[in-house]
Design a protein around this motif. Structure first.
Motif, PDB file in Angstrom:
ATOM      1  N   GLU A 240       0.149  -5.950   3.758  1.00 39.79           N
ATOM      2  CA  GLU A 240       1.408  -5.924   3.264  1.00 39.79           C
ATOM      3  C   GLU A 240       1.933  -4.483   2.995  1.00 39.79           C
ATOM      4  OE1 GLU A 240       2.353  -8.290  -0.264  1.00 39.79           O
ATOM      5  OE2 GLU A 240      -0.004  -8.511  -0.671  1.00 39.79           O
ATOM      6  N   ASP A 241       0.781  -3.744   2.605  1.00 47.37           N
ATOM      7  CA  ASP A 241       1.406  -2.069   2.404  1.00 47.37           C
ATOM      8  C   ASP A 241       1.471  -1.340   3.392  1.00 47.37           C
ATOM      9  OD1 ASP A 241      -1.077  -1.998   3.026  1.00 47.37           O
ATOM     10  OD2 ASP A 241      -2.230  -0.780   1.366  1.00 47.37           O
TER      11      ASP A 241
ATOM     12  N   GLY B 225       4.371   1.642   9.633  1.00 45.58           N
ATOM     13  CA  GLY B 225       5.994   2.750   9.729  1.00 45.58           C
ATOM     14  C   GLY B 225       5.760   3.548  10.869  1.00 45.58           C
ATOM     15  N   ASP B 226       4.477   3.952  10.954  1.00 42.77           N
ATOM     16  CA  ASP B 226       4.362   4.832  12.347  1.00 42.77           C
ATOM     17  C   ASP B 226       4.549   4.264  13.566  1.00 42.77           C
ATOM     18  OD1 ASP B 226       3.426   6.989  10.649  1.00 42.77           O
ATOM     19  OD2 ASP B 226       1.219   6.506  10.716  1.00 42.77           O
ATOM     20  N   TRP B 227       3.992   2.955  13.656  1.00 46.75           N
ATOM     21  CA  TRP B 227       4.381   2.042  14.815  1.00 46.75           C
ATOM     22  C   TRP B 227       5.755   1.740  15.009  1.00 46.75           C
ATOM     23  CZ3 TRP B 227       3.538   0.310  19.463  1.00 46.75           C
ATOM     24  CH2 TRP B 227       4.121  -0.785  19.731  1.00 46.75           C
ATOM     25  N   THR B 228       6.514   1.293  13.833  1.00 46.87           N
ATOM     26  CA  THR B 228       8.074   0.936  14.139  1.00 46.87           C
ATOM     27  C   THR B 228       8.775   2.154  14.507  1.00 46.87           C
ATOM     28  OG1 THR B 228       8.233   1.073  11.501  1.00 46.87           O
ATOM     29  CG2 THR B 228       7.630  -0.825  12.709  1.00 46.87           C
ATOM     30  N   GLU B 229       8.298   3.314  13.934  1.00 49.60           N
ATOM     31  CA  GLU B 229       9.214   4.642  14.054  1.00 49.60           C
ATOM     32  C   GLU B 229       8.953   5.074  15.673  1.00 49.60           C
ATOM     33  OE1 GLU B 229       9.422   9.378  12.740  1.00 49.60           O
ATOM     34  OE2 GLU B 229       7.884   7.927  11.937  1.00 49.60           O
ATOM     35  N   ARG B 230       8.011   4.950  16.335  1.00 49.13           N
ATOM     36  CA  ARG B 230       7.608   5.369  17.552  1.00 49.13           C
ATOM     37  C   ARG B 230       8.060   4.382  18.617  1.00 49.13           C
ATOM     38  NH1 ARG B 230       4.142   9.746  17.944  1.00 49.13           N
ATOM     39  NH2 ARG B 230       3.152  10.419  15.974  1.00 49.13           N
TER      40      ARG B 230
ATOM     41  N   VAL C 128      13.682  -3.611  12.320  1.00 47.37           N
ATOM     42  CA  VAL C 128      12.444  -4.242  12.801  1.00 47.37           C
ATOM     43  C   VAL C 128      11.528  -4.357  11.675  1.00 47.37           C
ATOM     44  CG1 VAL C 128      10.301  -4.344  14.272  1.00 47.37           C
ATOM     45  CG2 VAL C 128      12.424  -3.821  15.189  1.00 47.37           C
ATOM     46  N   GLN C 129      11.362  -3.496  10.817  1.00 45.80           N
ATOM     47  CA  GLN C 129      10.672  -3.275   9.498  1.00 45.80           C
ATOM     48  C   GLN C 129      10.957  -4.468   8.779  1.00 45.80           C
ATOM     49  OE1 GLN C 129       8.029  -0.867   9.342  1.00 45.80           O
ATOM     50  NE2 GLN C 129       7.660  -2.349   7.598  1.00 45.80           N
ATOM     51  N   GLU C 130      12.105  -4.830   8.506  1.00 41.91           N
ATOM     52  CA  GLU C 130      12.598  -5.867   7.543  1.00 41.91           C
ATOM     53  C   GLU C 130      12.238  -7.143   7.851  1.00 41.91           C
ATOM     54  OE1 GLU C 130      16.825  -5.710   7.520  1.00 41.91           O
ATOM     55  OE2 GLU C 130      16.930  -3.912   6.296  1.00 41.91           O
TER      56      GLU C 130
ATOM     57  N   LEU D  72       6.969 -11.456   7.156  1.00 40.36           N
ATOM     58  CA  LEU D  72       5.703 -11.937   7.808  1.00 40.36           C
ATOM     59  C   LEU D  72       4.579 -12.256   6.624  1.00 40.36           C
ATOM     60  CD1 LEU D  72       5.520  -9.946  11.060  1.00 40.36           C
ATOM     61  CD2 LEU D  72       6.423 -12.164  10.833  1.00 40.36           C
ATOM     62  N   TYR D  73       4.658 -11.361   5.671  1.00 42.38           N
ATOM     63  CA  TYR D  73       3.386 -11.492   4.672  1.00 42.38           C
ATOM     64  C   TYR D  73       3.663 -12.740   3.894  1.00 42.38           C
ATOM     65  CZ  TYR D  73       2.837  -6.800   6.507  1.00 42.38           C
ATOM     66  OH  TYR D  73       2.666  -5.624   7.127  1.00 42.38           O
TER      67      TYR D  73
END
Length: 715
Positions: A363-364, A389-394, A403-405, A410-411
């Motif tokens: 979750e972090d 964060g790296d994955w969603t940015e790329r 998408v991050q929200e 999910l957690y």
């Protein structure tokens, strides 16, 4: 002389008091009067002793007597409490009133005052743990009996002075001493009782302590056995290693004591250097001994795992003198750990080798595991997408926040979730469509919630779906075009059918009409052969006309709008038989109907046409010289109705069962059995359009049976 006699009487009475007190001390129970019944019983006993004392008095004058009841009752108040003292004082007072005399009420006052002083002294003293001293008891006796002498002022005034002169010296001389003696006697009794009570308490406490120690030993032994934990002590100076029973059971050792030389070989040969080093370090630096290693059981050679803990104790000079410790059998735990490690390896291998992109994240935002498929499809390296964060940015670019929200929610899952389809961007700029699903996992050691996300790369499927949609659209366009063409062809066919019906039949009607005129008007001029030719012409015209009608009927069957109704088969067949009643009578035919109440979904006109054609065939193909017999029956099926029409006609070879339903296919010559060869083709076409089927069974010369199968519900 009078004072001497008074003193002697009082001494005798005091001696009687002490004797009675000794008897009471011997006969009294050793337990403390801690119940109301015991206090009442003691009060009664003291009251009876007081009566005995009053029966042996010093008689100073008629009605004026003296005894040691003041000593008795004051000490009763001092030692036995208010209940016993009040009961004893009441008994003594009643007896003194019973004795009567001029000093009766003074005697009662003395009883009350001395008892009250004893109770007051006891209350003031608050029962301290220290025993009564001789001096305290003597002072108490002086106070009590000084008060008693003051009570003499309540006697008749005529005898007060003489009474005080006679009793003052004996009372002050004897009663305090009697009080001291009785007080010490009772004090010793109380001390013995307290000592006995303390001894009993100590015995009970000792038994309780022994029982607690026994239970504690049982619990320790049971706990050691249940936890597979044995204790040990090594006396370094004497080199004596003393293990517990559980230690010996764990190690399979029977020896009650061992030396270090005997102990070390129990360790597994591969772990022995580690064990020796741990002992040496502990002795050298005074560190606690703490080690997990393998042992070889002495009884069966089985290899077990133990966790050994030891505390080193030092002598006054600072040298180590002994080590006390425990050894716990941790074989089950080690096996479980090994199994868990192996399971984790298999899990990691399964994740890494999975054909679907798989990601485990916390979750972090930390990515705990990412498999090979994820990296190979996207083209990213693990260092490039080490966090969510790296994955969603790329992968999502401008859509990262949205998408991050969704990922953050999910957690909180407590069950698997199908997230749906997402378009991601690969490292080379290509876009792929992934269908994500996520399931919750357990928390990490530091309490972070984790989930596993699995994606199915559906890019090829989506492209195929798009291609299918494009082809479907193209196909629909073609279908519309083909439908328009078919509609135009049907219209042309209708025009052609009309032309056939009108244009072809008109010449036939002319041929038929002129040939009939030839026979009517010129029959006398024609020989028999000419008349036969004209008759053949007319028959050919009739055959041609019937063929045209059947072709038109076949064509209309294909193009006619289909209507579905719920039909009563029995009613339909009865109406058809009534329609053919004339033919039936002319042919001397018999038609039997054995049909239960059955209903079908069918086209009324189409089904009537089929039944009419089959019934006409049954009449047409009868055996010459044999009356025609037709049987019509039926039965219900699971989802259909089976209907049959059976005749006793000429029949046909079973090898032609399919051929007879083809258009223009005939098995007999037209000269023998007229017809166009289209009737059964019409019947099959009609059955197919109604969702049913038709078939035949026959043997040459033994009649034929035609079967119809129709749905019993609307399809």
């Amino acid at each position: 002389m009078g004072s001497y006699q008074a003193l002697l009487s009082l001494v005798n009475n005091a001696a009687l008091l002490l004797a009675l007190a000794v008897l009471y001390d011997i006969a009294s129970p050793g337990s403390e009067p801690n119940t109301r019944f015991k206090q009442v019983l003691i009060g009664v006993c003291i009251g009876l002793i007081g009566i005995v004392l009053m029966l042996n008095p010093w008689i100073l004058a008629p009605g004026v007597i003296f005894d040691t009841r003041s000593v008795l009752l004051s000490t009763a108040g001092l030692f036995f409490g208010p209940v016993s003292a009040v009961i004893a004082a009441t008994i003594a007072s009643l007896f003194r009133i019973y004795q009567g005399g001029s000093g009766a009420w003074t005697g009662v006052i003395v009883i009350v005052v001395t008892t009250g002083l004893g109770l007051a002294w006891s209350h003031w003293r608050r029962r301290p743990p220290q025993p009564f001293t001789w001096s305290e008891l003597y002072i108490f006796g002086i106070v009590v009996h000084s008060a008693m002498l003051l009570c003499m002022l309540t006697l008749p005034w005529s005898i007060v002075v003489d009474t005080l002169r006679e009793i003052s010296l004996p009372v002050i001389a004897v009663y305090p001493i009697a009080t001291v003696l009785l007080g010490k006697l009772l004090s010793h009794h109380v001390q013995r009782r307290e000592i006995g009570k303390a001894l009993k308490t100590e015995i009970v406490e000792r038994k309780q302590t022994e029982e607690a120690l026994r239970l504690n030993e049982i619990m320790l032994t049971t706990g050691a056995r249940l936890t597979h934990q044995g204790s040990w002590m090594w006396d370094i100076e004497s080199d004596v290693f003393t293990p517990s029973d559980e230690w010996r059971r764990i190690h399979g050792c029977d020896a009650l004591t061992l030396s270090m030389a005997q102990l070390l070989p129990i360790a597994h040969p591969e772990d022995l250097p580690m064990v020796q080093h741990a002992f040496e370090q502990g002795l050298k630096y005074g560190k606690p001994y703490n080690l997990e290693h393998r042992i070889v059981r002495q009884d069966n050679g089985e290899v077990r795992y133990i966790a050994a803990y030891g505390q080193i104790f030092f002598g006054k000079a600072g040298q180590p003198i002994k080590i006390i410790g425990v050894a716990q059998d941790i074989t089950d735990r080690k096996q479980a750990e090994d199994a868990l490690q192996e399971s984790e390896k298999r899990f990691r291998r399964a994740i890494q080798d999975a054909p679907f992109p798989t990601l485990i994240h916390a979750e972090d935002g930390e990515i705990l595991m990412i498999n090979r498929a994820w990296l190979e499809i996207t083209g990213y390296t693990q260092s490039e997408i080490s966090t969510i964060g790296d994955w969603t940015e790329r992968a999502y670019g401008k859509r990262q926040q949205q998408v991050q929200e969704g990922i953050d929610r999910l957690y909180e899952l407590d069950r698997p979730l199908a997230e749906g389809e997402f378009v991601i961007t690969c490292q080379d700029g290509r876009q792929r469509v992934w269908d994500f699903s996520t399931s919750p996992l357990s928390q990490t050691a530091d309490g972070r919630r984790t989930v596993i996300s699995i994606a199915a790369d559906i890019t090829d499927r989506k492209q195929a779906e798009d291609e299918i949609h494009r082809l479907n659209a193209k196909l629909e366009q073609r279908v519309r075009e083909r439908t328009a063409q078919l509609e135009a062809a049907n219209k042309e066919l209708e025009t052609f059918a009309y032309s056939v019906s009108h244009d072809l039949k008109a010449p036939l009607r002319g041929i038929d009409g002129y040939s009939r005129l030839l026979l009517d008007d010129y029959a006398s001029q024609l020989n028999k052969e000419g008349q036969l030719f004209i008759e053949n012409i007319r028959q050919g015209v009739g055959q041609m006309s019937r063929l045209i009608d059947d072709l038109l009927a076949y064509s209309r069957m294909e193009r006619r709008a289909l209507r579905r109704d719920m039909l009563d088969l029995r009613q339909l067949i009865d109406s058809l038989i009534a329609e053919r009643a004339g033919d039936i009578m002319a042919r001397c035919a018999t038609v039997r109907v054995d049909l239960p109440l059955l209903t079908v979904w069918a086209d009324p006109e189409g089904l009537t046409q089929v039944l009419r054609n089959l019934l006409d065939n049954a009449f047409k193909f009868g055996c010459k010289g044999i009356p025609v017999e037709v049987e019509i029956g039926g039965r219900p099926g699971n989802a259909s109705i089976i209907l049959w029409i059976k005749d006793n006609g000429i029949g046909f070879d079973s090898s032609f069962c399919d051929r007879i339903f083809e258009i223009f296919q005939r098995l007999q010559r037209t000269e023998d059995y007229p017809g166009t060869g289209i009737g059964l083709a019409i019947a099959r076409k009609a059955m197919q359009r109604m969702g049913g089927q038709i078939w035949a069974e026959s043997t040459l010369g033994q009649g034929a049976t035609f079967f119809l199968e129709l749905p019993s519900y609307d399809v």
